[in-house]
Design an enzyme around this catalytic site. Sequence first.
Site, PDB file in Angstrom:
ATOM      1  N   THR A   1      19.186 -17.976 -72.304  1.00  0.00           N
ATOM      2  CA  THR A   1      20.137 -17.275 -71.424  1.00  0.00           C
ATOM      3  C   THR A   1      21.395 -18.129 -71.365  1.00  0.00           C
ATOM      4  OG1 THR A   1      19.337 -18.421 -69.471  1.00  0.00           O
ATOM      5  CG2 THR A   1      18.301 -16.323 -69.982  1.00  0.00           C
TER       6      THR A   1
ATOM      7  N   GLU B   1      16.730 -11.384 -71.080  1.00  0.00           N
ATOM      8  CA  GLU B   1      15.292 -11.144 -70.887  1.00  0.00           C
ATOM      9  C   GLU B   1      14.880  -9.705 -71.221  1.00  0.00           C
ATOM     10  OE1 GLU B   1      17.344 -12.673 -68.889  1.00  0.00           O
ATOM     11  OE2 GLU B   1      16.416 -14.328 -67.804  1.00  0.00           O
TER      12      GLU B   1
ATOM     13  N   LYS C   1      27.187 -12.587 -47.983  1.00  0.00           N
ATOM     14  CA  LYS C   1      26.434 -12.294 -46.764  1.00  0.00           C
ATOM     15  C   LYS C   1      27.298 -12.663 -45.568  1.00  0.00           C
ATOM     16  CE  LYS C   1      22.175 -12.854 -49.213  1.00  0.00           C
ATOM     17  NZ  LYS C   1      21.668 -13.918 -50.055  1.00  0.00           N
TER      18      LYS C   1
ATOM     19  N   TRP D   1      25.968  -7.218 -45.896  1.00  0.00           N
ATOM     20  CA  TRP D   1      26.209  -7.602 -47.281  1.00  0.00           C
ATOM     21  C   TRP D   1      27.486  -6.924 -47.783  1.00  0.00           C
ATOM     22  CZ3 TRP D   1      21.172  -7.916 -50.681  1.00  0.00           C
ATOM     23  CH2 TRP D   1      20.311  -8.864 -50.094  1.00  0.00           C
TER      24      TRP D   1
HETATM   25  P1  ADP Z   1      23.638 -14.635 -68.078  1.00  0.00           P
HETATM   26  O1  ADP Z   1      22.541 -14.362 -67.068  1.00  0.00           O
HETATM   27  O2  ADP Z   1      23.683 -16.043 -68.442  1.00  0.00           O
HETATM   28  O3  ADP Z   1      24.976 -14.050 -67.701  1.00  0.00           O
HETATM   29  P2  ADP Z   1      22.816 -12.375 -69.563  1.00  0.00           P
HETATM   30  O4  ADP Z   1      23.698 -11.815 -70.592  1.00  0.00           O
HETATM   31  O5  ADP Z   1      21.371 -12.333 -69.791  1.00  0.00           O
HETATM   32  O6  ADP Z   1      23.248 -13.853 -69.373  1.00  0.00           O
HETATM   33  O7  ADP Z   1      23.190 -11.683 -68.200  1.00  0.00           O
HETATM   34  C1  ADP Z   1      22.488 -10.586 -67.675  1.00  0.00           C
HETATM   35  C2  ADP Z   1      23.128 -10.160 -66.389  1.00  0.00           C
HETATM   36  O8  ADP Z   1      24.423  -9.605 -66.619  1.00  0.00           O
HETATM   37  C3  ADP Z   1      22.387  -9.081 -65.653  1.00  0.00           C
HETATM   38  O9  ADP Z   1      21.314  -9.593 -64.921  1.00  0.00           O
HETATM   39  C4  ADP Z   1      23.487  -8.517 -64.753  1.00  0.00           C
HETATM   40  O10 ADP Z   1      23.690  -9.320 -63.600  1.00  0.00           O
HETATM   41  C5  ADP Z   1      24.709  -8.637 -65.615  1.00  0.00           C
HETATM   42  N1  ADP Z   1      24.991  -7.333 -66.246  1.00  0.00           N
HETATM   43  C6  ADP Z   1      24.704  -6.943 -67.491  1.00  0.00           C
HETATM   44  N2  ADP Z   1      25.156  -5.689 -67.720  1.00  0.00           N
HETATM   45  C7  ADP Z   1      25.728  -5.266 -66.569  1.00  0.00           C
HETATM   46  C8  ADP Z   1      26.372  -4.058 -66.155  1.00  0.00           C
HETATM   47  N3  ADP Z   1      26.564  -3.016 -66.961  1.00  0.00           N
HETATM   48  N4  ADP Z   1      26.817  -4.004 -64.876  1.00  0.00           N
HETATM   49  C9  ADP Z   1      26.664  -5.032 -64.025  1.00  0.00           C
HETATM   50  N5  ADP Z   1      26.081  -6.190 -64.366  1.00  0.00           N
HETATM   51  C10 ADP Z   1      25.622  -6.316 -65.621  1.00  0.00           C
END
Ligand code: ADP
Length: 550
Positions: free
Chosen positions: A187, A332, A444, A449
């Site tokens: 990640t 993931e 918060k 929220w």
């Molecule tokens: P990192 O966690 O390091 O940024 P990832 O690419 O795995 O790497 O990130 C996944 C996260 O990106 C998701 O859990 C979410 O928070 C955010 N995310 C991905 N796509 C979207 C989307 N279309 N809208 C909002 N958040 C998104």
Amino acid sequence: MQSTMQDVPLTVARILAHGARIHGSAQVTTWTGDGAPQRRSFAEVGGRATQLAHALRTLGVAEGEPVATLMWNNAEHVEAYLAVPSMGAVLHTLNLRLPPEQLVWIVRHAADRVVLVNGSLLPLLAPLLPHLDCVEHVVVSGPGDRSALAGVRPQVHEYEDLVAGHPADHYPWPELDERQAAALCYTSGTTGDPKGVVYSHRSIYLHAMEVNAAASFGLTPAEVCLPVVPMFHVNAWGLPHAAFMAGTSLLMPDRFLQPAPLADMIESERPTVSAGVPTIWQGLLAELDARPRDMTSLRTVISGGSACPPSLMKAFEERHGLTLVQAWGMTETSPLGSVAFPPAGLSGEEAWPYRITQGRMPASVEARLVGPGGDVLPWDGRSAGELEVRGPWIAAAYHGGADGEPHRPEDKFSGDGWLRTGDVGTICPEGFLTLTDRAKDVIKSGGEWISSVELENHLMAHPEVAEAAVVAVPDEKWGERPLAVVVLKDDSAVGYEGLRAFLGERVARWQLPERWSLVATVPKTSVGKFDKKALRRSYADGELVVTTLG
Ligand code: ADP
């Protein structure tokens, strides 16, 4: 009764054989920046992948062993994508934008012995090698000065020399179990230490089939796909595998990810589908506004990785006739978790409320929302909870805990095996997911929220705002309050008061930020998302100039 069907393993070797043979004339075109793109057919790429497998065997690469890549989006990287898993080894894509100490940590954690690297990235890799005792072989491809490798300890090979002379038409591909490891991706560490996710052949195969499904991105042999998302970011969202499966030609941007060359390559190579994070599209929009190009080839532009501001989608549509489609996913989740196509029969304004959501899950991804007390919440479009998912391409654990075994931290995996995404939102009765925030980014304020994403979306809809990020900062009275960090367009005259008044017409008064900061650019993570961790740190360290409105 027993099933009478064959049990044939779903493997990357199948994808390689299929693409090279059935879709041999499809192309992988790599942008070179000099007006003469490199063009290879799928048949050639398949043959070279076969040669690469032989070459890696001469370096002693064994089944189950990781082979690292530090590469841009180009044909050689596609070759590695296909060769490494097919020979039973594990493709480990390294994120070239990580800070050096994180890269060192990841290479050592994975115990990479062989690194495939682009010549243009040697200035990044060479200084790290003294800290990477595990690395024995460095294989260099593409343009770039090799002198940085003079005198280094690992053996250095030229990719072209290493693959030359090996047979391109056969390799003793092993009989693999489809549940075997095929690829490893850490990640990007937006919210914590990097964690390794190990994809299986089966998960990659099934995910690629879903990417190609008409209800998802619907790739076909008639199309050309431009993955702007780097190949180190969740397997370029599965697009290279999906393209080889569907016979969809690939247009690879290599290191030319800036708005101007992207616009140029779209105009001249005419891709039909592209995919990237919102900041890429924000940059492309500004470029096209300043110097229009012919974008008419693009039927769909996929935006994922962080929330896509509705104002960005509107601007692309109204000013350039381009359709942005929002998708949600994570490292993931391989990453395809949901796609926002509107329900059948809706278009125009009627479709809009659905298109700006994160969309619906495909059949293989199950979702549930879990409230703070652990209760599963209804899909009523109002009840907000943490999104949990499960399915055949969703991680069940992370690579290599302290004892070397996969580990399942409780904050990431529920007791009954679902992935805790850390994303907070609602799901409406028709199944459309709306994310309001990452749990770690929610503000918060006095027991209520505030959604940072909602404030950002409104701010970015202001015609004079180029970028806006909102983060929680500590507040004596309310616990936390929003801080708005804004990048204004060059000729902008709007002040804080003007921005707050604009926001005041769109959100409740108690949600309005008091603290504002104008900056030249919002810091980005290694995959181009707003880096809220860095913003919170800058605020805490007093590095941001903050104006507080009464
Ligand atoms: P990192 O966690 O390091 O940024 P990832 O690419 O795995 O790497 O990130 C996944 C996260 O990106 C998701 O859990 C979410 O928070 C955010 N995310 C991905 N796509 C979207 C989307 N279309 N809208 C909002 N958040 C998104």
